[in-house]
Scaffold this motif. Structure first.
Motif, PDB file in Angstrom:
ATOM      1  N   GLN A 155       0.817  -1.218   0.000  1.00  0.00           N
ATOM      2  CA  GLN A 155       0.000   0.000   0.000  1.00  0.00           C
ATOM      3  C   GLN A 155       0.852   1.270   0.000  1.00  0.00           C
ATOM      4  O   GLN A 155       0.360   2.365  -0.302  1.00  0.00           O
ATOM      5  CB  GLN A 155      -0.950   0.012   1.209  1.00  0.00           C
TER       6      GLN A 155
ATOM      7  N   ARG B  55       2.857   3.471  -4.401  1.00  0.00           N
ATOM      8  CA  ARG B  55       1.688   4.008  -5.085  1.00  0.00           C
ATOM      9  C   ARG B  55       2.091   4.953  -6.223  1.00  0.00           C
ATOM     10  O   ARG B  55       2.565   6.079  -5.975  1.00  0.00           O
ATOM     11  CB  ARG B  55       0.790   4.758  -4.093  1.00  0.00           C
TER      12      ARG B  55
ATOM     13  N   LEU C 213     -12.076   7.351  -8.103  1.00  0.00           N
ATOM     14  CA  LEU C 213     -11.550   6.071  -7.655  1.00  0.00           C
ATOM     15  C   LEU C 213     -12.484   5.455  -6.617  1.00  0.00           C
ATOM     16  O   LEU C 213     -12.808   6.084  -5.611  1.00  0.00           O
ATOM     17  CB  LEU C 213     -10.156   6.248  -7.046  1.00  0.00           C
TER      18      LEU C 213
ATOM     19  N   ASP D 281     -10.432   0.395  -6.019  1.00  0.00           N
ATOM     20  CA  ASP D 281      -9.394   0.892  -6.924  1.00  0.00           C
ATOM     21  C   ASP D 281      -8.148   1.343  -6.162  1.00  0.00           C
ATOM     22  O   ASP D 281      -7.054   1.408  -6.730  1.00  0.00           O
ATOM     23  CB  ASP D 281      -9.912   2.097  -7.728  1.00  0.00           C
ATOM     24  N   LYS D 282      -8.329   1.673  -4.898  1.00  0.00           N
ATOM     25  CA  LYS D 282      -7.243   2.259  -4.114  1.00  0.00           C
ATOM     26  C   LYS D 282      -6.358   1.229  -3.427  1.00  0.00           C
ATOM     27  O   LYS D 282      -5.381   1.585  -2.772  1.00  0.00           O
ATOM     28  CB  LYS D 282      -7.835   3.204  -3.062  1.00  0.00           C
TER      29      LYS D 282
ATOM     30  N   SER E  92      -3.625  -1.518  -3.481  1.00  0.00           N
ATOM     31  CA  SER E  92      -2.536  -2.080  -4.291  1.00  0.00           C
ATOM     32  C   SER E  92      -2.535  -3.608  -4.125  1.00  0.00           C
ATOM     33  O   SER E  92      -2.854  -4.113  -3.050  1.00  0.00           O
ATOM     34  CB  SER E  92      -1.187  -1.519  -3.838  1.00  0.00           C
TER      35      SER E  92
ATOM     36  N   TYR F 268      -4.443  -0.912  -7.543  1.00  0.00           N
ATOM     37  CA  TYR F 268      -4.230   0.518  -7.779  1.00  0.00           C
ATOM     38  C   TYR F 268      -3.191   0.774  -8.857  1.00  0.00           C
ATOM     39  O   TYR F 268      -3.284   1.721  -9.619  1.00  0.00           O
ATOM     40  CB  TYR F 268      -3.804   1.189  -6.467  1.00  0.00           C
TER      41      TYR F 268
END
Length: 312
Positions: free
Chosen positions: A22, A25, A61, A65-66, A68, A71
């Protein structure tokens, strides 16, 4: 007991890795809307719902979608989408370029290249229904409607009546910025498909060299073999008042050349364009090939080729 400890350790490691991911990004830049896409509301509603997440500065988003690594894929979609077409920067495009971008978008929807399938799979609202597509096609047709017997097109054709688009001497063949030379021998190649550009009123014939034709006959076109060359020749489309259509003034010729070694940076394809009967190479820098690749990128599953051979 031992198996439970292994399962617990693997699960714990997986959670730790997911948490660490996370913090990796890619950036989706926050940009202003300088000039939003203008169209009737019933048309804009379709474009906003199906296209804006990747093709505008108004990206929405969802929570999933956020996360990882999902993402990462979404960020790639958005950044690539904005680079090719950005409805939030519509004011930066000339009127002719706006028509061209809309034509390109509608045709990629027709070809099934857009919306991208993996994106549509988890974003069901981006799906374009047959009814949606009909609305977009009608809007495009209204934008580019031409009058039969257009005197400006007829006059342009008359000026070129005795002009043959070819170089005067093999020693003077024009060369594009990426080193691809104009190839007059295309006139002896086989026509493999036709198309038209309703946005700018042109009609086109796609010719293929012997390697392309052989690949078509043997049904080995995905991928196309190295050595394949396409030549797409464009003319104004003339239509008289009786509805008869014929070629008008010569506009340009475009080449696609398959060579994995020579054109590694553009997925094995080289691009070149020569405009007007003087065969003026297109582009201000060698980076013009990125423009070509961005257009063909949605056709990645078809080896980046839009052409559907008529006899395939």
């Amino acid at each position: 007991m031992k198996n439970k400890k292994i399962i617990f350790s693997v699960s714990a490691a997986g959670i730790v890795i997911l948490i660490c991911l996370q913090f990796i990004r890619p950036q989706i830049p926050l940009k202003p809307v300088t000039g939003d896409f203008e169209a009737p509301e019933h048309v804009k509603a379709i474009v906003r719902r199906a296209c804006y997440d990747c093709h505008s500065n108004q990206t929405n988003l969802r929570w999933f979608d956020k996360i990882s690594p999902v993402y990462w894929r979404v960020a790639a979609h958005v950044n690539a989408g904005r680079a090719g077409l950005n409805f939030s920067e519509w004011d930066k495009l000339a009127p002719g370029d706006r028509k061209a971008k809309l034509w390109e978008a509608v045709n990629q929807i027709i070809a099934g290249a857009m919306p991208l399938k993996d994106y549509e799979f988890v974003h069901h609202e981006s799906k374009i229904s047959p009814q949606d597509l009909a609305v977009l096609k009608d809007y495009m047709a209204a934008m580019v409607k031409r009058k039969p017997g257009d005197t400006s097109i007829i006059n342009a054709a008359q000026k070129q009546k005795n002009v043959i688009p070819t170089a005067q001497s093999p020693m003077k063949l024009p060369v594009s910025l990426n080193g691809i030379s104009y190839m007059p021998e295309y006139k002896h190649w086989q026509a493999i498909s036709t198309t038209e550009r309703m946005d700018n009123g042109t009609m086109r014939v796609i010719f293929g060299n012997d390697i392309a034709v052989s690949a078509i006959h043997s049904h080995k076109i995905n991928p196309w073999p190295d050595g394949t060359i396409f030549a797409k020749v464009a003319w104004d489309q003339l239509e008289d008042k009786a509805g008869n259509v014929s070629t008008g003034a010569f506009k340009q010729i475009e080449y696609m050349i398959k060579d994995h070694e020579r054109f590694k940076s553009t997925h094995g394809w080289g691009f070149a364009r020569f405009k007007t009967p003087r065969m003026v190479p297109y582009g201000k820098t060698v980076m013009f090939t990125n423009e070509c690749m961005n257009c063909h990128k949605p056709q990645e599953d078809q080896d980046f080729v839009f052409t559907s051979p008529l006899n395939n």
